[in-house]
Design an enzyme around this catalytic site. Structure first.
Site, short mmCIF file in Angstrom:
data_model
loop_
_atom_site.label_atom_id
_atom_site.label_comp_id
_atom_site.label_asym_id
_atom_site.label_seq_id
_atom_site.Cartn_x
_atom_site.Cartn_y
_atom_site.Cartn_z
N HIS A 75 -32.16 -39.40 9.75
CA HIS A 75 -32.75 -38.59 8.69
C HIS A 75 -31.66 -37.78 8.01
CE1 HIS A 75 -37.27 -38.52 9.98
NE2 HIS A 75 -36.74 -39.72 9.99
N TYR A 204 -42.61 -30.55 5.70
CA TYR A 204 -43.16 -29.27 6.16
C TYR A 204 -43.98 -28.69 5.00
CZ TYR A 204 -39.78 -29.29 10.03
OH TYR A 204 -39.05 -29.60 11.15
N PRO A 296 -42.25 -25.02 17.71
CA PRO A 296 -41.66 -26.30 17.33
C PRO A 296 -41.24 -26.41 15.86
CG PRO A 296 -44.03 -26.51 17.59
CD PRO A 296 -43.68 -25.13 18.06
N LYS A 300 -36.18 -27.33 17.64
CA LYS A 300 -35.08 -26.88 18.48
C LYS A 300 -35.33 -27.01 19.99
CE LYS A 300 -32.33 -25.85 15.22
NZ LYS A 300 -31.26 -26.82 14.98
N TYR A 394 -30.61 -26.24 10.73
CA TYR A 394 -31.45 -27.36 11.15
C TYR A 394 -30.64 -28.40 11.91
CZ TYR A 394 -35.50 -30.49 10.85
OH TYR A 394 -36.58 -31.28 11.14
#
Length: 404
Positions: A75, A204, A296, A300, A394
């Site tokens: 990704h 998201y 979540p 992480k 991230y």
């Protein structure tokens, strides 16, 4: 009582315990894994699937990367949708080429289990640990029972990879152990289905109806989440109701592409931030969920556990290869620096993307808190510096090396 002698006793056969065992075995360091559940139960746990590069590199070092390399999906970014308007975080462009890998935790666990079995390394399933003895000494031991037989594992070190409810953390005396916790006023309703993901990357979603996440495990298996009240029950959510609600929270183009199907698994998970300090007591080391839990939202949890493994692997390798026993004192400090970074990022993402309604948050009225978080999100999604900040956190911090 049957006595087992080994160098490292590992309590827990989740991915962190299995990965540590495999890495140690590669260095010729003997280890035994003790797991309270069955192997099938361990494999039935539906968990995370976004791996930072450090974790991927550890899997490769352990020699368990064949399926991950073949089936894992790189990704290069992800999308954050605010009220239907999407903004892409280009991880690769914003972090000088760094990316994450999508490969399910269940598959990682299966690969590590298969490798351990093929190597003939000892693992005791359905084994209940009763106590850890003399952790703060040079000769600790672990007592457990399996099928009515009692065992004593004599070892040099103990890795507590047995999760939040395990025996390892409570072994650290109360006057030494300090715990920090925040429980969030909502949960995530998750659904797993054998349907193609709605997008090549994660989405998201911040929406007036609540948070949603479109995730995946493979090109044919999807994982979706909805923010729900803690009072909700899984039985109240039929597949049809779940899909209808998800469509309302997704961006319109994604909603139109969504392919639905029967759920394989459906559950509600509460969200919490939790850290135990220190992560070490004598020769007992806490690893992963035994020491820390994150919501979540920031992807992480599994990655922080992997960074604990990387640090403990460094420590134990130096102990046995260079007879440097003093280096064990570095473990907790190194791990906690990264843990708190991960906790802060996960807390921050959770605050920005979820709807807290009119609930009080840190003694601040929920309505103004939501407005402030909306402004926060607007800044980070609409400025170059803001996007870089999200991307760098991230993809994760690089692993820290031991001091000489």
């Amino acid at each position: 009582m049957e006595v087992i002698n080994t160098q490292v006793a590992i309590i827990g056969s989740g991915p962190s315990g299995l990965l540590l065992g495999q890495l140690l075995a590669k260095q010729g360091i003997s280890n035994v894994i003790i797991e309270r559940s069955s192997a099938d139960h361990v494999l039935s746990r539906i968990r995370a699937g976004i791996l930072e590069q450090g974790f991927v590199d550890l899997i490769r070092e352990a020699g368990c990367n064949t399926r991950m390399d073949a089936e894992g999906h790189t990704h290069e970014g992800f999308q954050i949708s605010v009220n239907g308007k999407g903004s892409r975080i280009d991880l690769k462009a914003l972090t000088n080429g760094k990316v994450v890998t999508c490969y399910g935790q269940t598959e990682i666990t299966r690969d590590l289990m298969d490798a351990r079995q093929a190597a003939g390394l000892p693992t005791y399933y359905n084994a209940l640990v009763s106590e850890i003895i003399d952790a703060n000494s040079t000769a600790p031991s672990v007592h457990f029972e399996q099928d009515g037989q009692r065992y004593e594992v004599n070892c040099d070190f103990i890795a507590g990879c047995d999760g939040f409810h395990g025996v390892s953390r409570p072994t650290i005396p109360n006057h030494i152990r300090k715990e920090y916790e925040r429980v969030y006023p909502f949960g995530w309703l998750g659904l797993l289905s054998d349907t193609p993901p709605v997008d090549d990357e994660l989405i998201y979603c911040k929406h007036p109806r609540g948070f949603a996440l479109a995730s995946q495990r493979s090109a044919t298996r999807s994982r979706y989440y909805l923010q729900v009240p803690l009072t909700d029950k899984v039985e109240e959510w039929s597949d049809e109701r779940f899909w209808d609600e998800l469509k309302k929270r997704l961006p319109e183009d994604a909603s139109q592409r969504l392919q639905t199907g029967p759920s394989i698994e459906k559950s509600i998970a509460p969200l919490r931030s939790f850290v135990c300090e220190p992560m070490q007591y004598g020769r007992l080391f806490l690893v992963g969920d035994a020491a820390h839990i994150v919501p979540p939202t920031g992807a992480k949890g599994l990655n922080l556990a992997a960074s604990d493994v990387a640090t403990l692997y460094q420590v134990l390798t130096r102990v046995y290869k260079h007879n440097d026993i003093d280096c064990i004192e570095q473990y907790s400090d190194i791990c906690l620096r990264r843990v708190w970074h991960g906790e802060r990022f996960s807390w921050w993402m959770t605050n920005m993307l979820h709807d807290f309604g009119e609930l009080n948050v840190n003694s601040t009225d929920g309505a103004i808190f939501n407005k402030l978080m909306g402004s926060e999100l607007d800044y980070f999604l609409n400025t170059p510096a803001g996007k870089i900040t999200i991307a760098e956190q991230y993809i994760g911090l690089p692993y820290e090396s031991l001091k000489e």
